[in-house]
Motif scaffolding. Structure first.
Motif, mmCIF file in Angstrom:
data_model
loop_
_atom_site.group_PDB
_atom_site.id
_atom_site.type_symbol
_atom_site.label_atom_id
_atom_site.label_comp_id
_atom_site.label_asym_id
_atom_site.label_seq_id
_atom_site.Cartn_x
_atom_site.Cartn_y
_atom_site.Cartn_z
ATOM 1 N N GLU A 193 -5.842 19.963 8.189
ATOM 2 C CA GLU A 193 -5.114 21.190 8.460
ATOM 3 C C GLU A 193 -6.014 22.354 8.790
ATOM 4 O OE1 GLU A 193 -1.822 22.457 6.397
ATOM 5 O OE2 GLU A 193 -1.015 20.481 6.053
ATOM 6 N N VAL A 228 0.207 24.845 12.644
ATOM 7 C CA VAL A 228 0.887 25.601 11.599
ATOM 8 C C VAL A 228 -0.038 26.659 11.000
ATOM 9 C CG1 VAL A 228 0.376 24.046 9.661
ATOM 10 C CG2 VAL A 228 2.484 25.380 9.646
ATOM 11 N N GLY A 249 1.641 29.820 12.257
ATOM 12 C CA GLY A 249 2.580 30.008 11.149
ATOM 13 C C GLY A 249 3.695 28.984 11.221
ATOM 14 N N GLN A 250 4.467 28.926 10.157
ATOM 15 C CA GLN A 250 5.507 27.902 10.004
ATOM 16 C C GLN A 250 6.592 28.017 11.076
ATOM 17 O OE1 GLN A 250 5.293 25.504 7.646
ATOM 18 N NE2 GLN A 250 7.132 24.517 8.394
ATOM 19 N N THR A 251 7.122 29.211 11.314
ATOM 20 C CA THR A 251 8.253 29.373 12.233
ATOM 21 C C THR A 251 7.874 29.091 13.681
ATOM 22 O OG1 THR A 251 9.176 31.034 10.738
ATOM 23 C CG2 THR A 251 10.057 30.979 12.976
ATOM 24 N N SER A 275 5.224 27.498 14.897
ATOM 25 C CA SER A 275 4.786 26.113 15.115
ATOM 26 C C SER A 275 5.982 25.166 15.094
ATOM 27 C CB SER A 275 3.739 25.695 14.081
ATOM 28 O OG SER A 275 4.286 25.666 12.783
ATOM 29 N N ALA A 276 6.977 25.451 14.267
ATOM 30 C CA ALA A 276 8.181 24.611 14.225
ATOM 31 C C ALA A 276 8.920 24.684 15.560
ATOM 32 C CB ALA A 276 9.094 25.034 13.091
ATOM 33 N N ASN A 278 3.619 17.412 16.253
ATOM 34 C CA ASN A 278 3.485 17.550 14.802
ATOM 35 C C ASN A 278 2.693 18.818 14.541
ATOM 36 O OD1 ASN A 278 2.521 17.373 12.104
ATOM 37 N ND2 ASN A 278 2.759 15.161 12.163
ATOM 38 N N ALA A 279 3.191 19.685 13.680
ATOM 39 C CA ALA A 279 2.550 20.978 13.411
ATOM 40 C C ALA A 279 1.162 20.823 12.802
ATOM 41 C CB ALA A 279 3.430 21.823 12.501
ATOM 42 N N CYS A 289 -2.292 23.269 18.339
ATOM 43 C CA CYS A 289 -1.254 23.795 19.244
ATOM 44 C C CYS A 289 -1.524 23.371 20.681
ATOM 45 C CB CYS A 289 -1.203 25.320 19.164
ATOM 46 S SG CYS A 289 -0.661 25.945 17.564
#
Length: 132
Positions: A58, A68, A72-74, A76-77, A95-96, A100
């Motif tokens: 990670e 991610v 960030g979570q949002t 990357s989702a 996959n996060a 990217c």
């Protein structure tokens, strides 16, 4: 004739029982297994087994950082959802935990498959592409 029938039935019974194995007895090694060490117990994998997936780190440097972590979570989702929506691959890198750039590359590759005049999915031209 009756004796031949009895002999045949006995032969079939012996052959049927010969094919049975004791399920509690350990299987004999075939010589095609390679031990793979784990922290819990030793697992023996066949030599022709596909490689086991390693978790993607990670954190890293530059473009190798997990998406991610970068976005960030949002965000990357959203990128992962776009990737899944357009990718025809059976195991796409959507996959996060992947960088990217890898995810965006799969989106770009998938969207480039459309011929001129074909209708592309809306995910090929989103208005909320995160800046990098």
């Amino acid at each position: 004739m009756r004796g031949a029938f009895t002999s045949l039935v006995c032969l079939l019974a012996v052959l049927t029982l010969a094919g049975c194995e004791d399920a509690s007895a350990p299987a004999a090694p075939t010589g095609t297994e390679v031990p793979i060490a784990t922290s819990e117990a030793e697992v023996v994998m066949p030599l022709d087994a596909p490689p086991q997936e390693e978790p993607v780190a990670e954190a890293g440097t530059g473009s190798e950082t997990a998406c991610v972590v970068d976005l960030g979570q949002t965000a990357s989702a959203r990128l992962v959802e776009r990737c899944i929506a357009v990718s025809p691959a059976t195991r796409p890198p959507c996959n996060a935990a992947n960088p990217c750039a890898m995810i965006q590359g799969e989106i770009d590759r998938s969207c480039a498959m459309y011929e001129p005049g074909e209708t592309r999915p809306a995910e090929c031209t989103p208005s909320d592409i995160p800046a990098r």
